[in-house]
Design a protein around this motif. Structure first.
Motif, PDB file in Angstrom:
ATOM      1  N   CYS A 117       0.915  -1.296  -0.128  1.00 55.05           N
ATOM      2  CA  CYS A 117       0.057  -0.015  -0.105  1.00 55.05           C
ATOM      3  C   CYS A 117       1.020   1.260   0.101  1.00 55.05           C
ATOM      4  N   ALA A 118       0.792   1.995  -1.058  1.00 52.81           N
ATOM      5  CA  ALA A 118       1.780   3.164  -1.250  1.00 52.81           C
ATOM      6  C   ALA A 118       0.844   4.575  -0.902  1.00 52.81           C
ATOM      7  N   ALA A 119       1.440   5.207   0.039  1.00 50.80           N
ATOM      8  CA  ALA A 119       0.781   6.341   0.639  1.00 50.80           C
ATOM      9  C   ALA A 119       1.239   7.686   0.226  1.00 50.80           C
ATOM     10  N   SER A 120       0.540   8.560  -0.299  1.00 44.51           N
ATOM     11  CA  SER A 120       0.948   9.999  -0.423  1.00 44.51           C
ATOM     12  C   SER A 120       1.316  10.635   0.908  1.00 44.51           C
ATOM     13  N   GLY A 121       1.785  11.865   0.980  1.00 44.34           N
ATOM     14  CA  GLY A 121       1.957  12.668   1.860  1.00 44.34           C
ATOM     15  C   GLY A 121       3.283  12.542   2.601  1.00 44.34           C
ATOM     16  N   ARG A 122       3.554  13.433   3.370  1.00 47.98           N
ATOM     17  CA  ARG A 122       4.945  13.257   4.111  1.00 47.98           C
ATOM     18  C   ARG A 122       5.088  12.853   5.477  1.00 47.98           C
ATOM     19  N   TYR A 158       1.230   8.124  11.703  1.00 47.34           N
ATOM     20  CA  TYR A 158      -0.280   7.759  11.919  1.00 47.34           C
ATOM     21  C   TYR A 158      -0.135   5.886  11.591  1.00 47.34           C
ATOM     22  N   ALA A 159      -1.216   5.528  12.479  1.00 45.94           N
ATOM     23  CA  ALA A 159      -1.616   4.121  12.496  1.00 45.94           C
ATOM     24  C   ALA A 159      -1.921   3.763  11.127  1.00 45.94           C
ATOM     25  N   MET A 160      -1.755   2.588  10.754  1.00 44.53           N
ATOM     26  CA  MET A 160      -2.007   2.020   9.437  1.00 44.53           C
ATOM     27  C   MET A 160      -2.661   0.551   9.695  1.00 44.53           C
ATOM     28  N   GLY A 161      -3.783   0.210   8.805  1.00 49.45           N
ATOM     29  CA  GLY A 161      -4.309  -1.065   8.907  1.00 49.45           C
ATOM     30  C   GLY A 161      -4.559  -1.727   7.606  1.00 49.45           C
ATOM     31  N   TRP A 162      -4.871  -2.891   7.712  1.00 50.46           N
ATOM     32  CA  TRP A 162      -5.367  -3.831   6.690  1.00 50.46           C
ATOM     33  C   TRP A 162      -6.898  -4.040   7.001  1.00 50.46           C
ATOM     34  N   PHE A 163      -7.621  -4.180   6.188  1.00 42.60           N
ATOM     35  CA  PHE A 163      -9.218  -4.813   6.277  1.00 42.60           C
ATOM     36  C   PHE A 163      -9.573  -5.761   5.033  1.00 42.60           C
ATOM     37  N   GLU A 216     -10.889 -19.370   2.679  1.00 42.57           N
ATOM     38  CA  GLU A 216     -11.697 -18.336   3.400  1.00 42.57           C
ATOM     39  C   GLU A 216     -11.011 -16.747   3.519  1.00 42.57           C
ATOM     40  N   ASP A 217      -9.793 -16.589   2.945  1.00 41.65           N
ATOM     41  CA  ASP A 217      -9.012 -15.623   3.147  1.00 41.65           C
ATOM     42  C   ASP A 217      -9.415 -14.781   1.753  1.00 41.65           C
ATOM     43  N   THR A 218     -10.044 -15.226   0.748  1.00 42.39           N
ATOM     44  CA  THR A 218     -10.683 -14.579  -0.301  1.00 42.39           C
ATOM     45  C   THR A 218     -11.365 -13.578  -0.018  1.00 42.39           C
ATOM     46  N   ALA A 219     -11.211 -12.336  -0.583  1.00 38.81           N
ATOM     47  CA  ALA A 219     -11.676 -10.980  -0.141  1.00 38.81           C
ATOM     48  C   ALA A 219     -11.186  -9.978  -0.920  1.00 38.81           C
ATOM     49  N   VAL A 220     -11.682  -8.732  -1.099  1.00 40.10           N
ATOM     50  CA  VAL A 220     -11.133  -7.758  -1.456  1.00 40.10           C
ATOM     51  C   VAL A 220     -10.338  -6.893  -0.254  1.00 40.10           C
ATOM     52  N   TYR A 221      -9.034  -6.516  -0.483  1.00 38.85           N
ATOM     53  CA  TYR A 221      -8.299  -6.206   0.723  1.00 38.85           C
ATOM     54  C   TYR A 221      -8.013  -4.786   0.585  1.00 38.85           C
ATOM     55  N   TYR A 222      -8.088  -4.002   1.669  1.00 38.60           N
ATOM     56  CA  TYR A 222      -8.080  -2.680   1.681  1.00 38.60           C
ATOM     57  C   TYR A 222      -7.002  -2.165   2.655  1.00 38.60           C
ATOM     58  N   CYS A 223      -6.150  -1.037   2.536  1.00 37.80           N
ATOM     59  CA  CYS A 223      -5.524  -0.500   3.270  1.00 37.80           C
ATOM     60  C   CYS A 223      -6.247   0.826   3.935  1.00 37.80           C
ATOM     61  N   PRO A 250     -13.195  -0.225  11.792  1.00 40.78           N
ATOM     62  CA  PRO A 250     -13.038   0.597  10.666  1.00 40.78           C
ATOM     63  C   PRO A 250     -13.565   1.948  10.587  1.00 40.78           C
ATOM     64  N   ASN A 251     -14.369   2.345  11.355  1.00 38.06           N
ATOM     65  CA  ASN A 251     -15.019   3.627  11.252  1.00 38.06           C
ATOM     66  C   ASN A 251     -13.798   4.732  11.848  1.00 38.06           C
ATOM     67  N   GLU A 252     -12.926   4.283  12.779  1.00 37.30           N
ATOM     68  CA  GLU A 252     -11.734   5.029  12.940  1.00 37.30           C
ATOM     69  C   GLU A 252     -10.772   5.270  12.156  1.00 37.30           C
ATOM     70  N   TYR A 253     -10.741   4.808  10.958  1.00 37.08           N
ATOM     71  CA  TYR A 253     -10.012   4.886   9.646  1.00 37.08           C
ATOM     72  C   TYR A 253     -10.616   6.004   8.969  1.00 37.08           C
ATOM     73  N   ASP A 254      -9.777   6.900   8.672  1.00 40.62           N
ATOM     74  CA  ASP A 254     -10.247   8.130   7.738  1.00 40.62           C
ATOM     75  C   ASP A 254      -9.885   8.310   6.264  1.00 40.62           C
ATOM     76  N   TYR A 255      -8.722   7.489   6.042  1.00 44.18           N
ATOM     77  CA  TYR A 255      -8.653   7.173   4.715  1.00 44.18           C
ATOM     78  C   TYR A 255      -8.269   5.832   4.173  1.00 44.18           C
ATOM     79  N   TRP A 256      -8.784   5.622   3.080  1.00 44.59           N
ATOM     80  CA  TRP A 256      -9.004   4.154   2.601  1.00 44.59           C
ATOM     81  C   TRP A 256      -8.576   4.237   0.863  1.00 44.59           C
ATOM     82  N   GLY A 257      -7.621   3.067   0.838  1.00 39.94           N
ATOM     83  CA  GLY A 257      -7.366   2.859  -0.745  1.00 39.94           C
ATOM     84  C   GLY A 257      -8.726   2.076  -1.413  1.00 39.94           C
TER      85      GLY A 257
END
Length: 124
Positions: A22-27, A32-37, A89-96, A108-115
């Motif tokens: 997951c490539a993130a923009s910004g300096r 920040y904390a990052m997560g995978w869903f 059962e790991d089949t899914a769309v994965y989001y950072c 999930p609601n505590e995360y502000d930006y999504w891929g």
């Protein structure tokens, strides 16, 4: 404007491995904390793993503990998810996702930006 772009998904047989990026923009990626869903068809989005800022403490869903590893490279503004011993059962769309604070959380609601997500399909 924060942008998160996932890559690395694909089709793999059960027992195989994939590494998501997951490539993130910004300096200020390191601050920040990052997560995978993930979200499977007909199911709610669920927490997979997260990593804090600073010391990089991690948290995992019980379903992936011992098989998945989350990591971050702050110099490259990139988040990773190494997935081993994959199951159908790991089949899914994965989001950072990115929080606006440094502590990890599983909601999930505590995360502000999504891929846009990357598809992972594990065949039996």
């Amino acid at each position: 404007q924060v942008q998160l772009v996932e890559s690395g998904g694909g089709l793999v047989q059960a027992g195989g491995s994939l590494r998501l990026s997951c490539a993130a923009s910004g300096r200020t990626f390191s601050s920040y904390a990052m997560g995978w869903f993930r979200q499977a068809p007909g199911k709610e989005r669920e927490f997979v793993a997260a990593v804090s800022s600073g010391c990089g403490s991690t948290r995992y869903a019980d379903s992936v503990k011992g098989r998945f590893t989350i990591s971050r490279d702050n110099a490259k503004n990139t988040l990773y998810l190494q997935m081993n011993s994959l199951k159908p059962e790991d089949t899914a769309v994965y989001y950072c996702a990115r929080r606006s604070v440094g502590l990890v959380i599983t909601t999930p609601n505590e995360y502000d930006y999504w891929g846009q997500g990357t598809q992972v399909t594990v065949s039996s």
